[in-house]
Design an enzyme around this catalytic site. Structure first.
Site, PDB file in Angstrom:
ATOM      1  N   ARG A 119       0.833  -1.218   0.000  1.00 22.25           N
ATOM      2  CA  ARG A 119       0.000   0.000   0.000  1.00 22.25           C
ATOM      3  C   ARG A 119       0.857   1.253   0.000  1.00 22.25           C
ATOM      4  NH1 ARG A 119      -2.789  -0.311   5.108  1.00 22.25           N
ATOM      5  NH2 ARG A 119      -4.083   1.455   4.556  1.00 22.25           N
ATOM      6  N   TYR A 120       2.024   1.210   0.613  1.00 22.78           N
ATOM      7  CA  TYR A 120       2.918   2.376   0.677  1.00 22.78           C
ATOM      8  C   TYR A 120       4.136   2.060  -0.183  1.00 22.78           C
ATOM      9  CZ  TYR A 120       0.012   3.468   4.724  1.00 22.78           C
ATOM     10  OH  TYR A 120      -1.055   3.724   5.545  1.00 22.78           O
ATOM     11  N   ARG A 123       7.393   0.131   1.525  1.00 24.00           N
ATOM     12  CA  ARG A 123       7.283  -1.033   2.416  1.00 24.00           C
ATOM     13  C   ARG A 123       6.143  -1.943   2.005  1.00 24.00           C
ATOM     14  NH1 ARG A 123       6.047   3.764   4.471  1.00 24.00           N
ATOM     15  NH2 ARG A 123       4.176   4.104   5.714  1.00 24.00           N
ATOM     16  N   CYS A 132      -3.206 -17.579  13.986  1.00 26.83           N
ATOM     17  CA  CYS A 132      -2.924 -16.839  15.226  1.00 26.83           C
ATOM     18  C   CYS A 132      -3.208 -17.794  16.380  1.00 26.83           C
ATOM     19  CB  CYS A 132      -3.837 -15.639  15.377  1.00 26.83           C
ATOM     20  SG  CYS A 132      -3.653 -14.430  14.070  1.00 26.83           S
ATOM     21  N   CYS A 136      -8.510 -12.477  18.065  1.00 22.96           N
ATOM     22  CA  CYS A 136      -9.035 -11.305  18.771  1.00 22.96           C
ATOM     23  C   CYS A 136     -10.353 -10.920  18.105  1.00 22.96           C
ATOM     24  CB  CYS A 136      -8.042 -10.149  18.658  1.00 22.96           C
ATOM     25  SG  CYS A 136      -6.346 -10.667  18.968  1.00 22.96           S
ATOM     26  N   CYS A 139     -10.319  -8.218  15.292  1.00 23.48           N
ATOM     27  CA  CYS A 139      -9.300  -8.319  14.231  1.00 23.48           C
ATOM     28  C   CYS A 139      -9.724  -7.560  12.959  1.00 23.48           C
ATOM     29  CB  CYS A 139      -9.059  -9.778  13.889  1.00 23.48           C
ATOM     30  SG  CYS A 139      -7.791  -9.990  12.643  1.00 23.48           S
ATOM     31  N   ARG A 141      -8.207  -8.088  10.012  1.00 16.53           N
ATOM     32  CA  ARG A 141      -7.889  -8.867   8.812  1.00 16.53           C
ATOM     33  C   ARG A 141      -8.687 -10.173   8.782  1.00 16.53           C
ATOM     34  NH1 ARG A 141      -2.077  -8.695   8.578  1.00 16.53           N
ATOM     35  NH2 ARG A 141      -2.385  -6.576   7.807  1.00 16.53           N
ATOM     36  N   ASP A 300     -10.719  -0.534  13.662  1.00 13.26           N
ATOM     37  CA  ASP A 300     -11.275  -0.513  12.303  1.00 13.26           C
ATOM     38  C   ASP A 300     -12.693  -1.084  12.294  1.00 13.26           C
ATOM     39  OD1 ASP A 300      -8.943   0.519  11.077  1.00 13.26           O
ATOM     40  OD2 ASP A 300      -8.005  -1.459  11.234  1.00 13.26           O
ATOM     41  N   ASP A 337      -7.043   4.426  10.529  1.00 13.22           N
ATOM     42  CA  ASP A 337      -6.877   3.957   9.156  1.00 13.22           C
ATOM     43  C   ASP A 337      -8.140   4.331   8.392  1.00 13.22           C
ATOM     44  OD1 ASP A 337      -4.586   2.440   7.997  1.00 13.22           O
ATOM     45  OD2 ASP A 337      -4.636   1.550  10.002  1.00 13.22           O
ATOM     46  N   LYS A 344      -3.226   5.916   6.644  1.00 13.93           N
ATOM     47  CA  LYS A 344      -3.404   6.413   8.012  1.00 13.93           C
ATOM     48  C   LYS A 344      -3.607   7.923   8.041  1.00 13.93           C
ATOM     49  CE  LYS A 344      -0.516   3.044  10.350  1.00 13.93           C
ATOM     50  NZ  LYS A 344      -0.131   2.379   9.086  1.00 13.93           N
TER      51      LYS A 344
END
Ligand code: SF4
Length: 401
Positions: A119-120, A123, A132, A136, A139, A141, A300, A337, A344
């Protein structure tokens, strides 16, 4: 006041040898209603989600390590840590905003090859596993996490490494998932060696919640492998001061003692940590261990998270109350975000009362009123040696996707 870190309450039925073994923690993860019932007096509002999850794919995976379960209240449904890990029927209600992919990671322009999110310009995220050890409830994602693909397929791995190798504008690779520290030492070592063989990769980050949910994962051998691949930054994800047990504190210190910087990214969560007293307690305890409180993310609008989100106004108020009382080192950056992959945006309290070309006026956090007067414009010069760094700067700017 002396900051303290207390041990996890290990059940008597488990030996210390098993409890302190991360592979035992993963093998004995709680997944079903029956498993969770051994640690929690489940309420009807929680049981309902387990019952629904048997028939409906839309319920996000359910899993926790016994260690992390032991940190939550057995009886109180609204206990902050329990809200993170035990599903609640509110996940199933109609939300005000519910996105499967709030960060826009599945858009083809952001996902050039499987397992790479770009996205950037400088990176990429490299999703090396979707597993995982704890799922959580908030989450972001959920479109990827927990679809049982464990370690990446060999062909996908080779393609991802090739993408990183040929994209010469990249400077950083962020290992993510899932949780990269759920894979074996051998697999992680292979990834780090392959990335270090690529000249233009300067920084590697590992985003992980393992020091929070299974701190026994931070073994001497793991630290040795990561240290060899330096510079590597460990991005932890503590959300609440009670997560900083003595085991977790030891894991964080093991990284920093070995020259591996630790940065923490918390998420502001309704009924979990949305009070300045909680944020300051977490930040001070992290900083004392030499882990930098880095981000305080707005949650999010991921599917099923409406009841865990705060309003942006609440988040700004928390930040404003902390400002001036927490040092810059202890203060995390408040970031949102922008949904759908907008990147961001940051917030800082606005103390400015007026501005002109000549000066800006402020009332500071404790009421001090003052002006900042700009210097004489004719005094402004460029640094004498800036041209030495110009090529580097131009190549960074040119590193477009
Ligand atoms: S550890 Fe991270 S990726 Fe895994 S479920 Fe939690 S928030 Fe999602």
């Amino acid at each position: 006041m002396k900051l303290t870190y207390t041990p996890s309450p290990k059940p008597e039925s488990v030996s210390s040898q098993d409890w302190d073994d991360w592979t035992w923690q993963l093998r004995h993860s709680l997944k079903s209603e029956k498993d969770f019932s051994t640690y929690f007096d489940l309420a009807e509002s929680e049981r309902k989600v387990f019952a629904t999850s048997e028939n409906a794919k839309e319920v996000f995976n359910i899993r926790t390590t016994p260690y992390y379960a032991s940190l939550a209240s057995k009886t109180i449904v609204n206990d902050p840590i329990r809200r993170i890990l035990v599903p609640h029927e509110k996940e199933l209600f109609d939300p005000k905003q519910a996105m499967l992919d709030p960060l826009g990671e599945r858009k083809s322009k952001n996902n050039p090859v499987p397992r790479i999110i770009h996205r950037y310009s400088d990176r990429v995220l490299f999703l090396i596993t979707d597993i995982c050890s704890v799922y959580c409830r908030y989450c972001t994602r959920k479109h990827f996490t927990g679809s049982d693909q464990a370690f990446i397929k060999n062909s996908e791995y080779e393609n991802a490494i090739e993408y990183i190798r040929k994209t010469t504008g990249l400077r950083e690779v962020i290992l993510s998932g899932g949780d990269p520290l759920t894979i074996s030492d051998g697999q992680l070592e292979r990834v780090l060696i392959d990335l270090r063989a690529i000249d233009h990769v300067e920084i590697i980050r590992i985003g992980t919640r393992m020091p929070v949910v299974a701190p026994m994962r931070v073994t001497d051998n793991l630290v040795k492998i990561i240290k060899k691949a330096k510079p590597v930054f460990l991005m932890t994800h503590f959300n609440h001061p009670r997560e900083l047990t003595s085991e977790a504190a030891e894991a964080v210190e093991r990284f920093v003692d070995n020259g591996i910087p630790v940065m923490n990214q918390m998420v502001l969560l309704n009924g979990v940590n949305n009070h300045p007293a909680i944020v300051q307690a977490l930040s001070r305890r992290l900083l004392y261990l030499r882990a930098k409180p880095y981000y305080m993310f707005q949650c999010d609008p991921s599917i099923g998270t409406d009841y865990l989100r705060t309003t942006i106004e609440d988040s700004l108020q928390i930040q404003k109350e902390l400002w001036g009382h927490l040092s810059g080192l202890a203060m995390p950056n408040l970031a949102v975000d922008i949904p759908d992959g907008g990147g961001k945006t940051y917030y800082t309290p606005d103390f400015e009362t007026s501005s002109s070309l000549e000066k800006r006026s402020y009332i500071g956090w404790d009421g001090v009123e003052a002006d900042y007067v700009n210097p004489e414009a004719s005094h402004i010069v460029k640094p004498l040696d800036y041209e030495l760094y110009l090529d580097e700067w131009e190549s960074l700017k040119a590193a477009k996707k």
